[in-house]
Design a protein around this motif. Structure first.
Motif, PDB file in Angstrom:
ATOM      1  N   VAL A 128       0.793  -1.428   0.067  1.00  0.00           N
ATOM      2  CA  VAL A 128      -0.131   0.100   0.174  1.00  0.00           C
ATOM      3  C   VAL A 128       0.652   1.123   0.257  1.00  0.00           C
ATOM      4  O   VAL A 128       0.647   1.973  -0.550  1.00  0.00           O
ATOM      5  CB  VAL A 128      -1.218  -0.202   1.234  1.00  0.00           C
ATOM      6  CG1 VAL A 128      -1.607   1.442   1.110  1.00  0.00           C
ATOM      7  CG2 VAL A 128      -1.827  -0.975   1.288  1.00  0.00           C
ATOM      8  N   LYS A 129       1.898   1.564   0.782  1.00  0.00           N
ATOM      9  CA  LYS A 129       2.955   2.587   0.183  1.00  0.00           C
ATOM     10  C   LYS A 129       3.678   2.717  -0.221  1.00  0.00           C
ATOM     11  O   LYS A 129       3.635   4.012  -0.904  1.00  0.00           O
ATOM     12  CB  LYS A 129       3.871   2.493   1.661  1.00  0.00           C
ATOM     13  CG  LYS A 129       4.869   3.899   1.881  1.00  0.00           C
ATOM     14  CD  LYS A 129       6.230   3.164   3.204  1.00  0.00           C
ATOM     15  CE  LYS A 129       7.168   4.008   3.219  1.00  0.00           C
ATOM     16  NZ  LYS A 129       8.110   3.326   3.898  1.00  0.00           N
ATOM     17  N   HIS A 130       3.761   1.910  -1.247  1.00  0.00           N
ATOM     18  CA  HIS A 130       4.781   2.520  -2.246  1.00  0.00           C
ATOM     19  C   HIS A 130       3.216   2.478  -3.659  1.00  0.00           C
ATOM     20  O   HIS A 130       3.921   1.886  -4.702  1.00  0.00           O
ATOM     21  CB  HIS A 130       5.597   0.846  -2.827  1.00  0.00           C
ATOM     22  CG  HIS A 130       6.244   0.585  -1.828  1.00  0.00           C
ATOM     23  ND1 HIS A 130       6.830  -0.171  -1.099  1.00  0.00           N
ATOM     24  CD2 HIS A 130       7.720   1.472  -2.287  1.00  0.00           C
ATOM     25  CE1 HIS A 130       7.927   0.677  -0.066  1.00  0.00           C
ATOM     26  NE2 HIS A 130       8.384   1.232  -1.009  1.00  0.00           N
ATOM     27  N   SER A 131       1.885   2.200  -3.254  1.00  0.00           N
ATOM     28  CA  SER A 131       0.974   2.472  -4.956  1.00  0.00           C
ATOM     29  C   SER A 131       1.486   3.543  -4.881  1.00  0.00           C
ATOM     30  O   SER A 131       1.974   4.639  -4.484  1.00  0.00           O
ATOM     31  CB  SER A 131      -0.277   1.738  -4.363  1.00  0.00           C
ATOM     32  OG  SER A 131      -1.176   2.412  -4.528  1.00  0.00           O
ATOM     33  N   SER A 132       1.217   4.070  -6.205  1.00  0.00           N
ATOM     34  CA  SER A 132       0.864   5.174  -7.123  1.00  0.00           C
ATOM     35  C   SER A 132      -0.393   6.161  -6.339  1.00  0.00           C
ATOM     36  O   SER A 132      -0.264   7.597  -6.077  1.00  0.00           O
ATOM     37  CB  SER A 132       0.754   4.729  -8.555  1.00  0.00           C
ATOM     38  OG  SER A 132      -0.521   4.589  -8.585  1.00  0.00           O
ATOM     39  N   LYS A 133      -1.025   5.427  -5.573  1.00  0.00           N
ATOM     40  CA  LYS A 133      -1.995   6.129  -4.563  1.00  0.00           C
ATOM     41  C   LYS A 133      -2.087   6.368  -3.407  1.00  0.00           C
ATOM     42  O   LYS A 133      -0.867   5.474  -3.107  1.00  0.00           O
ATOM     43  CB  LYS A 133      -3.372   5.588  -5.102  1.00  0.00           C
ATOM     44  CG  LYS A 133      -4.146   5.531  -6.573  1.00  0.00           C
ATOM     45  CD  LYS A 133      -5.452   4.730  -6.077  1.00  0.00           C
ATOM     46  CE  LYS A 133      -6.088   4.949  -7.368  1.00  0.00           C
ATOM     47  NZ  LYS A 133      -7.125   4.340  -7.866  1.00  0.00           N
ATOM     48  N   LYS A 134      -2.261   7.320  -2.460  1.00  0.00           N
ATOM     49  CA  LYS A 134      -1.869   7.880  -1.218  1.00  0.00           C
ATOM     50  C   LYS A 134      -3.653   7.367  -0.705  1.00  0.00           C
ATOM     51  O   LYS A 134      -4.508   7.166  -0.872  1.00  0.00           O
ATOM     52  CB  LYS A 134      -2.627   8.536  -0.489  1.00  0.00           C
ATOM     53  CG  LYS A 134      -1.347   9.909  -1.512  1.00  0.00           C
ATOM     54  CD  LYS A 134      -0.856  11.224  -0.778  1.00  0.00           C
ATOM     55  CE  LYS A 134       0.045  11.804  -1.328  1.00  0.00           C
ATOM     56  NZ  LYS A 134       0.697  13.501  -0.957  1.00  0.00           N
ATOM     57  N   PHE A 135      -3.092   5.696   0.578  1.00  0.00           N
ATOM     58  CA  PHE A 135      -3.788   5.567   1.329  1.00  0.00           C
ATOM     59  C   PHE A 135      -4.421   5.848   2.568  1.00  0.00           C
ATOM     60  O   PHE A 135      -2.836   5.884   3.438  1.00  0.00           O
ATOM     61  CB  PHE A 135      -4.487   3.481   0.822  1.00  0.00           C
ATOM     62  CG  PHE A 135      -4.485   3.570  -0.345  1.00  0.00           C
ATOM     63  CD1 PHE A 135      -3.004   3.636  -1.367  1.00  0.00           C
ATOM     64  CD2 PHE A 135      -5.435   2.830  -0.965  1.00  0.00           C
ATOM     65  CE1 PHE A 135      -3.630   3.026  -2.612  1.00  0.00           C
ATOM     66  CE2 PHE A 135      -6.177   2.402  -1.481  1.00  0.00           C
ATOM     67  CZ  PHE A 135      -5.080   2.396  -2.933  1.00  0.00           C
ATOM     68  N   MET A 136      -5.273   5.256   3.358  1.00  0.00           N
ATOM     69  CA  MET A 136      -5.090   6.036   4.479  1.00  0.00           C
ATOM     70  C   MET A 136      -5.741   4.312   5.406  1.00  0.00           C
ATOM     71  O   MET A 136      -6.885   3.666   4.700  1.00  0.00           O
ATOM     72  CB  MET A 136      -5.947   6.565   5.389  1.00  0.00           C
ATOM     73  CG  MET A 136      -6.920   6.748   4.869  1.00  0.00           C
ATOM     74  SD  MET A 136      -8.225   8.056   5.289  1.00  0.00           S
ATOM     75  CE  MET A 136      -8.907   6.711   7.674  1.00  0.00           C
ATOM     76  N   LYS A 137      -5.192   3.851   6.357  1.00  0.00           N
ATOM     77  CA  LYS A 137      -6.217   2.616   7.003  1.00  0.00           C
ATOM     78  C   LYS A 137      -6.807   3.063   8.399  1.00  0.00           C
ATOM     79  O   LYS A 137      -7.540   4.132   8.641  1.00  0.00           O
ATOM     80  CB  LYS A 137      -4.920   2.353   8.170  1.00  0.00           C
ATOM     81  CG  LYS A 137      -5.382   0.506   8.760  1.00  0.00           C
ATOM     82  CD  LYS A 137      -4.117  -0.173   9.439  1.00  0.00           C
ATOM     83  CE  LYS A 137      -4.592  -1.281  10.508  1.00  0.00           C
ATOM     84  NZ  LYS A 137      -5.652  -1.099  11.149  1.00  0.00           N
TER      85      LYS A 137
END
Length: 509
Positions: free
Chosen positions: A282-291
């Protein structure tokens, strides 16, 4: 599929029909860098008394790292990215009701977190110690310092050869091997069904190659191994019957400027290595995410080859909707389902076993689960400039400083501009308002009793009620819903916390 946290707990099966359980449900419901690994040879069987080769340098050295402040005796320690990530591994720490719970009376110890996801455990005397962060149990014969970290199984996928499959997290442990008698590795399996027909070994990755070594014993939660030498090692299993996995579900929400909602749903074995892989992916995805923090533990054990379905109420676009569960520990790319809603509404999410239609996992996602994490690109800059202003004005009394701020706010070149309050700010203020919030709504914010009744009818968490009250005020004020206007309404509230939040709003404007 995938998911994060250590240890396990099954909450039991859901007996009512799917529809009834669905309608009656009103319950609320790191990314550290992996340590480098060596080049490896193919695996081969061996006993624990075999080659006691020299310790592998498979992980990055952390001997010279300075330990970060830790939490002891209830005192807070400095937070870090590693702490936040490793906290995920700690969220599940009890026994499955299908397994035979055992009480070993091990001494529970909290390690110190070093950089790059490594732990340091210092013990002063011989004994049996269980790490509170990872679940590892160490039997030592004298004083020793132990360093260890969680590794990814996917880096060693070629070494796990059928009929052997992953049984739990993979670790790299470093210390004087003569001080360490045995290690108990946590596993992610339920042994309440097929313990008699299951064989445990540990895959031991050495600089000279990999080998399968015999274990001493296993319990409902751990696999015991006599230390021969130290390098990456983790439990593997061979079973003649169906393997039952303790499972978990983890949610991530995409962070963007669109009004729609987009989530990633990972379904996986409750395996710490697996959890770390998901977090890293998730951290290295092109999008930003929050848990999204929801109880992750599955209510029903997962089985390889079983099919499961995600269901949303109200209906959402789910891709894929049906999932065939496989333990993806060895896979570099972790599978997930995307849940998409065009409008940001509260919704329920269920994971259902297709054969039995029993609920495996469920959660209700509310606006407050993601609204306080809204990312306004101006916030960090405003906060930074606010910090500078606080330093420059620190010599003046607070009352003088904020009176001046209120006069200066919203004025640029003689033209008054207005900055509306964000949902993030309102939820922060809602958390600080006390029991008198209804009185504040009517007396200070000039809301109607009918507005309050409509909010209370939803029977939601009290903080959400306060947030909706502030949103109602914002809707009423429209373009006047500014930090200064809210300060004017609430400046007489006798609460230091409320006043501090309001003053912070003024500084961020």
């Amino acid at each position: 599929m995938a998911l994060p946290f250590l240890f396990h707990r099954s909450l039991g099966l859901v007996s009512p029909s799917l529809v009834r359980a669905w309608r009656d449900d009103h319950s609320a419901s790191s990314e550290e860098k992996d340590c480098p690994s060596p080049n490896l040879d193919t695996s081969k069987d061996s006993k624990s008394g075999e080659d006691s080769s020299s310790e592998s340098s498979s992980e990055s050295e952390s001997d010279n790292e300075t330990p970060k402040p830790e939490k002891t005796n209830g005192e807070l320690r400095e937070s870090s990215t590693e702490e936040a990530s490793n906290q995920e591994f700690n969220d599940i720490q009890s026994h499955c009701e299908h397994c035979n719970a055992e009480n070993k009376h091990n001494e529970l110890v909290t390690p110190r977190l070093l950089s790059r996801g490594q732990f340091l455990l210092k013990v002063d005397t011989e004994g049996t110690y269980q790490c509170m962060e990872t679940g590892l149990i160490f039997e030592v014969n004298r004083k020793v310092d132990i360093k260890y970290c969680v590794l990814s199984w996917s880096k060693y996928a070629d070494l796990v050869v059928k009929p052997w499959v992953v049984g739990g997290p993979l670790f790299d442990v470093k210390c004087d091997p003569t001080c360490l008698t045995s290690i108990h590795f946590p596993h992610s399996l339920c042994l309440g069904h097929c313990d008699a027909n299951m064989t445990f070994k540990v895959l031991h990755v050495k600089s000279t190659g990999a080998s399968l070594e015999y274990t001493v014993d296993h319990s409902a939660t751990h696999v015991k191994w006599h230390v021969s030498s130290l390098s990456p090692v983790g439990p593997v299993i061979q079973s003649e019957e169906t393997v039952f996995h303790h499972g978990a579900v983890i949610l991530y929400k995409a962070i963007d400027h669109n009004p729609s909602l987009s989530f990633r749903v990972y379904i996986a074995t409750n395996n710490e290595s697996f959890i770390k892989d998901i977090s890293k992916s998730v951290k290295h995805s092109s999008k930003k995410f929050m848990k999204i923090d929801k109880p992750p533990v599955c209510q029903k054990l997962l089985q390889n080859g079983k099919k499961y379905r995600l269901i949303s109420d109200p209906e959402a676009e789910i891709t894929p909707e049906e999932i065939e569960f496989v333990d993806g520990s060895l896979l570099k790319l972790k599978s997930y389902s995307e849940v998409y809603l065009e409008q940001p509404v509260e919704f329920k999410l269920l994971l259902v076993e297709m054969d039995s239609e029993e609920i495996v996992w469920k959660a209700k996602l509310r606006e407050c689960d993601w609204v306080q994490h809204d990312q306004n690109p101006n916030i960090s800059k405003s906060s930074t400039s606010g910090n500078r202003r606080r330093k420059m004005s620190s010599s003046l009394p607070d009352e003088v400083v904020y009176d001046k701020r209120m006069k200066q706010i919203g004025t640029s070149d003689g033209v008054k501009t207005k900055t509306l309050l964000t949902d993030t700010q309102l939820i922060n203020l809602a958390e600080k308002l006390g029991k008198e919030w209804v009185k504040i709504a009517i007396a200070n914010l000039k809301l109607k009793i009918s507005d309050i009744d409509a909010i209370l009818e939803k029977k939601e968490d009290v903080t959400i009620n306060k947030f909706r009250m502030l949103k109602k005020w914002q809707e009423k004020e429209q373009s006047n819903a500014t930090a200064q206007n809210l300060w004017n309404c609430l400046k007489n509230i006798n609460s230091v916390e409320v006043q501090d939040v309001l003053k912070g709003f003024l500084q961020e404007t």
